[in-house]
Design a protein around this motif. Structure first.
Motif, PDB file in Angstrom:
ATOM      1  N   UNK A 180      34.973  49.333  13.613  1.00  0.00           N
ATOM      2  CA  UNK A 180      35.895  49.076  12.451  1.00  0.00           C
ATOM      3  C   UNK A 180      36.564  49.681  11.197  1.00  0.00           C
ATOM      4  N   UNK A 181      36.482  50.859  11.291  1.00  0.00           N
ATOM      5  CA  UNK A 181      35.916  51.773   9.425  1.00  0.00           C
ATOM      6  C   UNK A 181      36.777  51.427   8.476  1.00  0.00           C
ATOM      7  N   UNK A 182      35.776  50.696   7.564  1.00  0.00           N
ATOM      8  CA  UNK A 182      36.336  50.404   5.759  1.00  0.00           C
ATOM      9  C   UNK A 182      36.548  51.413   4.862  1.00  0.00           C
ATOM     10  N   UNK A 183      35.701  52.679   5.230  1.00  0.00           N
ATOM     11  CA  UNK A 183      35.413  53.027   3.572  1.00  0.00           C
ATOM     12  C   UNK A 183      35.770  54.440   3.868  1.00  0.00           C
ATOM     13  N   UNK A 204      36.471  63.143  10.251  1.00  0.00           N
ATOM     14  CA  UNK A 204      36.614  61.743  10.850  1.00  0.00           C
ATOM     15  C   UNK A 204      35.151  62.168  11.476  1.00  0.00           C
ATOM     16  N   UNK A 205      34.374  62.769  11.402  1.00  0.00           N
ATOM     17  CA  UNK A 205      33.016  62.724  12.018  1.00  0.00           C
ATOM     18  C   UNK A 205      31.871  62.400  11.219  1.00  0.00           C
ATOM     19  N   UNK A 210      28.800  57.063  11.851  1.00  0.00           N
ATOM     20  CA  UNK A 210      28.103  55.855  10.747  1.00  0.00           C
ATOM     21  C   UNK A 210      28.561  54.698  12.600  1.00  0.00           C
ATOM     22  N   UNK A 211      29.480  55.064  13.336  1.00  0.00           N
ATOM     23  CA  UNK A 211      29.286  53.680  14.962  1.00  0.00           C
ATOM     24  C   UNK A 211      28.851  54.580  15.310  1.00  0.00           C
ATOM     25  N   UNK A 212      28.483  55.974  15.502  1.00  0.00           N
ATOM     26  CA  UNK A 212      27.304  55.595  16.549  1.00  0.00           C
ATOM     27  C   UNK A 212      26.207  55.515  15.767  1.00  0.00           C
ATOM     28  N   UNK A 213      25.648  55.318  14.496  1.00  0.00           N
ATOM     29  CA  UNK A 213      24.677  54.451  14.021  1.00  0.00           C
ATOM     30  C   UNK A 213      24.175  53.379  14.701  1.00  0.00           C
ATOM     31  N   UNK A 214      25.594  52.707  14.270  1.00  0.00           N
ATOM     32  CA  UNK A 214      25.617  50.938  14.811  1.00  0.00           C
ATOM     33  C   UNK A 214      25.689  50.979  16.335  1.00  0.00           C
ATOM     34  N   UNK A 215      25.632  51.705  17.140  1.00  0.00           N
ATOM     35  CA  UNK A 215      25.316  51.793  18.643  1.00  0.00           C
ATOM     36  C   UNK A 215      27.258  51.481  19.341  1.00  0.00           C
ATOM     37  N   UNK A 216      27.898  52.161  17.945  1.00  0.00           N
ATOM     38  CA  UNK A 216      29.679  51.629  18.798  1.00  0.00           C
ATOM     39  C   UNK A 216      29.473  53.436  19.710  1.00  0.00           C
TER      40      UNK A 216
END
Length: 356
Positions: A180-183, A204-205, A210-216
């Motif tokens: 879930x993106x906040x920034x 959106x890249x 960020x999502x990929x770096x956190x395993x999402x």
């Protein structure tokens, strides 16, 4: 200027890739469709020609100001060998909605649908037959006028290319993790969020990284003003089953009006299930999770049809949905819609169109 479709067939057909190695968007069929626009003739010279690179002037306005739109839809091979399109008129209608927002002249939708059928008929051997495969169709329009002024172009090129694609779920349908993106912000009301235009996706890249770096796997976007209300997931619309009710964010001027989203809502109504299109805040979602009333969550889109969500990552915490298992409603929706698309199930809605 003639508007009669001309067809020039390739004299050098390509070798088709193995159907178990298709992937997504890596292979392209033998032919493509092209049509041009200028102020004097409007849209003209529709033609099917061998797939090949196109020439653009370095000053072509699409390269500098991103005046471009696109669509994505699929053709499916049925078990008895027929080829079906799924609600293509909806995609062409949405393409014109994007055109309006990006100041591109509208295309003649009925004519283009016939041209599309002819293109698929020309490359019918490229529609794969293996389970879960399909022919992905990418119509797009680019501004071709060589001019650096900041205003709409006077010339355009409309193309359709075809790509055989593999199963989105080669190992079976399975839930994904969502960040879930906040920034970062995807879109705001009055912007271009309702249009399928290139800049929306490249913007959106960073969040996707960020999502990929956190395993999402993907990003869930919040509204761009208050960062409070849920909008959509990366390349999909999003649905939640909360205490028996199916809730999806209302189209508010910054959310893409998905064709799959629309179809899912119509099916749920037909099944007599409670469906609400309304604002839903991230706080409401978190509260439902704490109260154990968040029963299922899933995304909808052309590529995956239904993508069950097994986990949300928010504020450093994880919300595990349905024990990371595919929910019963998600599975029923997926099986029913893909069954209609591939001709395995009866189409009571008249959504599919056969390519002759």
């Amino acid at each position: 200027m003639s508007n009669m479709l001309t067809i020039v067939k390739t004299t050098n057909p390509k070798s088709k890739p193995p159907q178990n190695q298709l992937g997504f968007g890596k292979h392209f069929s033998d032919h493509m469709f092209i049509m041009d626009f200028d102020l004097e003739n409007g849209w003209h010279s529709p033609r099917i020609v061998p797939y090949a690179p196109i020439q653009l002037d370095p000053a072509a306005m699409t390269l500098h100001y991103s005046q471009t739109v696109f669509e994505g839809l699929k053709a499916y091979r049925t078990e008895d060998g027929r080829i079906l399109l799924f609600r293509p008129e909806q995609n062409l209608e949405r393409l014109n909605q994007s055109n309006t927002r990006i100041s591109i002249p509208p295309i003649p939708e009925k004519d283009v649908l016939e041209y599309l059928k002819q293109l698929i008929a020309t490359d019918h051997d490229w529609v794969p037959a293996a389970e879960g495969t399909s022919l992905y169709i990418r119509p797009f329009i680019i501004a071709t006028e060589p001019n650096l002024r900041v205003s709409p172009a006077n010339t355009y090129k409309f193309l359709i290319i075809l790509s055989p694609v593999g199963s989105y779920y080669p190992e079976g349908i399975h839930p994904v993790g969502i960040h879930i993106e906040e920034e970062y912000t995807r879109a705001v009301r009055g912007g271009t969020g309702t249009a399928k235009t290139g800049g929306n996706y490249s913007a959106s890249y960073k969040a996707q990284e960020k999502a990929s770096a956190h395993g999402q796997s993907q990003v869930l976007w919040l509204d761009g003003v208050e960062k409070k209300y849920i909008e959509e997931v990366g390349s999909m619309n999003v649905f939640f089953k909360i205490n028996g009710e199916i809730v999806t964010p209302a189209l508010n001027g910054s959310i893409l009006p998905g064709i799959t989203r629309k179809s899912i809502i119509e099916m749920l109504h037909d099944w007599g299930m409670p469906v609400a299109e309304r604002r839903i805040s991230i706080d409401e979602l978190c509260q439902a999770y704490k109260e154990n009333t968040l029963e299922e969550a899933f995304g909808t889109g052309t590529a995956a049809v239904i993508s069950p969500i097994g986990e949300f990552a928010y504020n450093g915490e994880q919300m595990i949905i349905n024990e990371r298992k595919t929910g019963g409603l998600s599975k029923k929706l997926y099986d029913t819609l893909t069954g209609i698309q591939t001709g395995k199930l009866n189409d009571p809605y008249g959504w599919t169109i056969e390519v002759k």
